[in-house]
Design an enzyme around this catalytic site. Sequence first.
Site, PDB file in Angstrom:
ATOM      1  N   CYS A   1       0.825  -1.199   0.000  1.00 38.42           N
ATOM      2  CA  CYS A   1       0.000   0.000   0.000  1.00 38.42           C
ATOM      3  C   CYS A   1       0.865   1.256   0.000  1.00 38.42           C
ATOM      4  O   CYS A   1       2.009   1.237   0.438  1.00 38.42           O
ATOM      5  CB  CYS A   1      -0.865   0.017   1.248  1.00 38.42           C
ATOM      6  SG  CYS A   1      -1.808  -1.478   1.480  1.00 38.42           S
TER       7      CYS A   1
ATOM      8  N   ARG B   1       4.813   0.580  -6.095  1.00 37.78           N
ATOM      9  CA  ARG B   1       4.829  -0.271  -4.903  1.00 37.78           C
ATOM     10  C   ARG B   1       3.909  -1.470  -5.055  1.00 37.78           C
ATOM     11  O   ARG B   1       3.996  -2.414  -4.277  1.00 37.78           O
ATOM     12  CB  ARG B   1       4.398   0.546  -3.680  1.00 37.78           C
ATOM     13  CG  ARG B   1       5.417   1.582  -3.250  1.00 37.78           C
ATOM     14  CD  ARG B   1       4.845   2.492  -2.197  1.00 37.78           C
ATOM     15  NE  ARG B   1       4.560   1.818  -0.961  1.00 37.78           N
ATOM     16  CZ  ARG B   1       5.342   1.834   0.118  1.00 37.78           C
ATOM     17  NH1 ARG B   1       6.470   2.487   0.076  1.00 37.78           N
ATOM     18  NH2 ARG B   1       5.002   1.209   1.207  1.00 37.78           N
TER      19      ARG B   1
ATOM     20  N   TRP C   1      -3.019  -2.589  -1.440  1.00 36.49           N
ATOM     21  CA  TRP C   1      -2.583  -3.917  -1.878  1.00 36.49           C
ATOM     22  C   TRP C   1      -3.286  -4.879  -0.933  1.00 36.49           C
ATOM     23  O   TRP C   1      -2.960  -4.938   0.256  1.00 36.49           O
ATOM     24  CB  TRP C   1      -1.064  -4.010  -1.753  1.00 36.49           C
ATOM     25  CG  TRP C   1      -0.452  -5.260  -2.317  1.00 36.49           C
ATOM     26  CD1 TRP C   1      -0.120  -5.501  -3.614  1.00 36.49           C
ATOM     27  CD2 TRP C   1      -0.054  -6.428  -1.584  1.00 36.49           C
ATOM     28  NE1 TRP C   1       0.448  -6.741  -3.731  1.00 36.49           N
ATOM     29  CE2 TRP C   1       0.496  -7.332  -2.514  1.00 36.49           C
ATOM     30  CE3 TRP C   1      -0.124  -6.802  -0.241  1.00 36.49           C
ATOM     31  CZ2 TRP C   1       0.983  -8.584  -2.146  1.00 36.49           C
ATOM     32  CZ3 TRP C   1       0.354  -8.056   0.123  1.00 36.49           C
ATOM     33  CH2 TRP C   1       0.903  -8.930  -0.824  1.00 36.49           C
TER      34      TRP C   1
ATOM     35  N   ASN D   1      -1.503   1.726   6.033  1.00 37.21           N
ATOM     36  CA  ASN D   1      -0.601   0.690   5.511  1.00 37.21           C
ATOM     37  C   ASN D   1      -0.266  -0.238   6.671  1.00 37.21           C
ATOM     38  O   ASN D   1       0.018   0.254   7.770  1.00 37.21           O
ATOM     39  CB  ASN D   1       0.716   1.293   5.027  1.00 37.21           C
ATOM     40  CG  ASN D   1       0.571   2.025   3.713  1.00 37.21           C
ATOM     41  OD1 ASN D   1      -0.515   2.110   3.156  1.00 37.21           O
ATOM     42  ND2 ASN D   1       1.675   2.573   3.232  1.00 37.21           N
ATOM     43  N   GLY D   2      -0.254  -1.523   6.417  1.00 32.46           N
ATOM     44  CA  GLY D   2       0.114  -2.466   7.478  1.00 32.46           C
ATOM     45  C   GLY D   2      -1.044  -3.412   7.764  1.00 32.46           C
ATOM     46  O   GLY D   2      -1.976  -3.539   6.963  1.00 32.46           O
TER      47      GLY D   2
ATOM     48  N   GLU E   1      18.646 -16.442  -8.456  1.00 29.88           N
ATOM     49  CA  GLU E   1      18.275 -15.064  -8.753  1.00 29.88           C
ATOM     50  C   GLU E   1      17.684 -14.964 -10.177  1.00 29.88           C
ATOM     51  O   GLU E   1      16.668 -14.295 -10.384  1.00 29.88           O
ATOM     52  CB  GLU E   1      19.501 -14.153  -8.583  1.00 29.88           C
ATOM     53  CG  GLU E   1      19.287 -12.696  -8.907  1.00 29.88           C
ATOM     54  CD  GLU E   1      18.124 -12.025  -8.179  1.00 29.88           C
ATOM     55  OE1 GLU E   1      17.579 -12.593  -7.228  1.00 29.88           O
ATOM     56  OE2 GLU E   1      17.728 -10.928  -8.617  1.00 29.88           O
TER      57      GLU E   1
ATOM     58  N   LYS F   1      13.800 -13.782 -10.976  1.00 25.90           N
ATOM     59  CA  LYS F   1      13.535 -12.643 -11.865  1.00 25.90           C
ATOM     60  C   LYS F   1      12.573 -13.070 -12.963  1.00 25.90           C
ATOM     61  O   LYS F   1      11.614 -12.380 -13.261  1.00 25.90           O
ATOM     62  CB  LYS F   1      14.860 -12.173 -12.471  1.00 25.90           C
ATOM     63  CG  LYS F   1      14.970 -10.714 -12.687  1.00 25.90           C
ATOM     64  CD  LYS F   1      15.517  -9.918 -11.538  1.00 25.90           C
ATOM     65  CE  LYS F   1      14.884 -10.140 -10.226  1.00 25.90           C
ATOM     66  NZ  LYS F   1      15.506  -9.516  -9.110  1.00 25.90           N
TER      67      LYS F   1
ATOM     68  N   GLU G   1       8.969 -13.724 -11.546  1.00 26.01           N
ATOM     69  CA  GLU G   1       8.191 -12.601 -11.027  1.00 26.01           C
ATOM     70  C   GLU G   1       7.686 -11.677 -12.112  1.00 26.01           C
ATOM     71  O   GLU G   1       6.606 -11.127 -11.978  1.00 26.01           O
ATOM     72  CB  GLU G   1       8.944 -11.840  -9.916  1.00 26.01           C
ATOM     73  CG  GLU G   1      10.049 -10.924 -10.333  1.00 26.01           C
ATOM     74  CD  GLU G   1      10.592 -10.096  -9.145  1.00 26.01           C
ATOM     75  OE1 GLU G   1      11.801  -9.882  -9.121  1.00 26.01           O
ATOM     76  OE2 GLU G   1       9.816  -9.667  -8.280  1.00 26.01           O
TER      77      GLU G   1
ATOM     78  N   HIS H   1      18.615 -36.455  -8.761  1.00 24.93           N
ATOM     79  CA  HIS H   1      17.977 -37.086  -7.602  1.00 24.93           C
ATOM     80  C   HIS H   1      16.464 -36.896  -7.640  1.00 24.93           C
ATOM     81  O   HIS H   1      15.801 -36.948  -6.613  1.00 24.93           O
ATOM     82  CB  HIS H   1      18.586 -36.542  -6.307  1.00 24.93           C
ATOM     83  CG  HIS H   1      20.044 -36.861  -6.205  1.00 24.93           C
ATOM     84  ND1 HIS H   1      20.507 -38.126  -5.888  1.00 24.93           N
ATOM     85  CD2 HIS H   1      21.148 -36.109  -6.455  1.00 24.93           C
ATOM     86  CE1 HIS H   1      21.831 -38.127  -5.918  1.00 24.93           C
ATOM     87  NE2 HIS H   1      22.242 -36.910  -6.269  1.00 24.93           N
TER      88      HIS H   1
ATOM     89  N   LYS I   1       6.574  -3.639  -4.215  1.00 27.23           N
ATOM     90  CA  LYS I   1       7.994  -3.279  -4.173  1.00 27.23           C
ATOM     91  C   LYS I   1       8.540  -3.418  -2.763  1.00 27.23           C
ATOM     92  O   LYS I   1       9.622  -3.952  -2.558  1.00 27.23           O
ATOM     93  CB  LYS I   1       8.166  -1.842  -4.677  1.00 27.23           C
ATOM     94  CG  LYS I   1       9.595  -1.371  -4.702  1.00 27.23           C
ATOM     95  CD  LYS I   1      10.406  -2.177  -5.702  1.00 27.23           C
ATOM     96  CE  LYS I   1      11.881  -1.809  -5.714  1.00 27.23           C
ATOM     97  NZ  LYS I   1      12.667  -2.872  -6.377  1.00 27.23           N
TER      98      LYS I   1
HETATM   99  O1  M6R Z   1      13.523  -4.149  -0.087  1.00 27.89           O
HETATM  100  P1  M6R Z   1      14.153  -5.510   0.116  1.00 27.89           P
HETATM  101  O2  M6R Z   1      15.471  -5.612  -0.546  1.00 27.89           O
HETATM  102  O3  M6R Z   1      14.201  -5.917   1.547  1.00 27.89           O
HETATM  103  O4  M6R Z   1      13.171  -6.502  -0.614  1.00 27.89           O
HETATM  104  C1  M6R Z   1      13.371  -7.885  -0.533  1.00 27.89           C
HETATM  105  C2  M6R Z   1      12.552  -8.620  -1.561  1.00 27.89           C
HETATM  106  O5  M6R Z   1      11.195  -8.371  -1.370  1.00 27.89           O
HETATM  107  C3  M6R Z   1      12.926  -8.216  -2.994  1.00 27.89           C
HETATM  108  O6  M6R Z   1      14.280  -8.374  -3.247  1.00 27.89           O
HETATM  109  C4  M6R Z   1      12.121  -9.057  -4.011  1.00 27.89           C
HETATM  110  O7  M6R Z   1      12.515 -10.386  -3.947  1.00 27.89           O
HETATM  111  C5  M6R Z   1      12.300  -8.482  -5.415  1.00 27.89           C
HETATM  112  N1  M6R Z   1      11.034  -8.090  -5.957  1.00 27.89           N
HETATM  113  C6  M6R Z   1      12.889  -9.419  -6.384  1.00 27.89           C
HETATM  114  O8  M6R Z   1      13.112  -8.817  -7.624  1.00 27.89           O
END
Ligand code: M6R
Length: 611
Positions: free
Chosen positions: A2, A27, A76, A100-101, A484, A488, A491, A507, A606
Amino acid sequence: MCGIIGYTGEEEAVELLLNGLKALEYRGYDSAGIALSKGSEIIVEKSQGKISQLERKIEGENKDLSSHCGIGHTRWATHGKPNDINSHPHATENLALVHNGIIENYAELKKFLEKNEHYTFESETDTEVAAKLIDCFYRVTRDPFRAIAEALKLLRGSWAFGVIFKDDPGVIYATRKDSPLICALDEKGNFIASDIPAVLKRTNRYYTLEEGEIALVCADKVKIFDMDKRPVKKEIKEADWDVEAAEKGNYPHFMLKEIFEQPTVIRKTVSPRVKDGLPQLGIPKLTDETLKRFKRLIIVGCGTAMHAGMVGKTVIEKLARIPVQVEIASEFRYSDPILEENDLIIVISQSGETADTLAALRLAKEKGCKTMAVVNVVGSSIAREADFVFYTWAGPEIAVASTKAYTVQICAMYLLTLRLCLIHNSLPLVQVKKLTEELLDKMPVLVQETIDRSGEIRKIANRFRSVEDLFFIGRGIDYSLSMEGSLKLKEISYVHSEAYAAGELKHGTISLITQGVPVISVATWDSCYEKMISNVKEVRARGASVIMLCKKGAAAADDVSDFIIDFPECSEMFMPMLAVPSMQLFAYHMAVFRGCDVDKPRNLAKSVTVE
Ligand code: M6R
């Protein structure tokens, strides 16, 4: 997650609120709304969907919305579906509130409030409970400050609240716990915001609110009090991000812009930390003697930040010979970890607000450990609470997919490794110097060369644009890079993918490798190269279509792969700086080909400020 914006001042609030919300779109959200003070009334407009939908709704209604004070929100969804009713702001007879929260004890508070004749509930949200609880105290006290302070005593969970009261037009009340909120100062009025980009077009001067503080934001001043209404003196901070840094410029997406910013942000992060050719962390209070005292490092983070920690583990253990553990923050915090006095807990976070990472940091402190944060957002909660802070200088990262932030996080890991090598004498000085110079001078150039090959990577992505499953394999550090790359791709392009330690495939998972299944094989680590080639052969023998990521001229790569993305020569430890941007570009092009919303992938946020 949010987003919150609020404005009070001499200008029309509606436009400022909508623009602020647009700046927070990155966000992640699924509905939006605003509440405006209008005389002794509060007008609420909200809608499921994008901000443009809210704008169309407002235009269609043709109401007079002129006002100089209001609050806005992008939601959100957590409690209840994304729909108009669940959207914020939530209003009562006396006030409107954005949140937010998560209010964890909302169910019990709701039961309590339902006994009161004034309250029935229309939404499924926890936020409506908070609004009505404050309202309940307001009916008794007729004092907005006291009503909020009393309600806070009963709430459990996390919040950033912006509240306006009918009887107090022109004032925004703001308070927070475990969710960020700033009060920003402008010549023509003042703002509240959950995040700096929301106000960056107007001002870069702000106060951060601490827990247990309540701010009264008026057109000409911001007053901050503790819960007993004693004034709190605060320092004005200045964000050194400029507006362009938070805008797309000529790039079609923030993600692509941020991938291309990597050479610049590497220089910005590394160069202030190199003195006389040697790495200096430049972290206040973290002397070499202190650093030497730590016998074990525990790196904690989420998602991409945690993957950066995995690279850290490999290089620190290999070169500095200090044991390192890497932990997923959401697991670590509930694992009752065994922590020793001589452990240093390193949390990595771009936003500095990730709820699980912040909780991990607090747990480590509670257990008496020293903590170090590698964080990008200056003044964020994690930066404020850690004992030692290493700021990465990536500038604002707007795309949900983390790219440039990852690269500077691994730069932080490299600098830490090299400093540890000096302190522990685990590498000769000349070698430390050589590696430091390479990181500073050569790597930004090589990263540029790699990302300049975006067109080639796009062609490979085009070939695989329709696949539904894809595998990444690697050994050692290349396994971390595979994780990683896979994250990527998932997502932003929604292609199902899995990252496997190459030796583990046989395995079980190798049963999924059939004719034409794409396998991205990451093979940058010399010591495992030959083993990797054997594993690649195994998948190829089962029909896999292999994309090989390796050093230029790597023997055997030609024989075992259908496509090669190769990298110029550099020290092995820096290979992640070349391999990961290539995978970022692969994911990016796949997402574009598949028509995905690259910068705002579905269901994602985000900054993950809830558990
Ligand atoms: O703000 P942060 O680095 O703590 O966020 C951690 C993860 O939420 C963030 O890296 C997330 O995995 C990314 N969207 C990946 O691209």
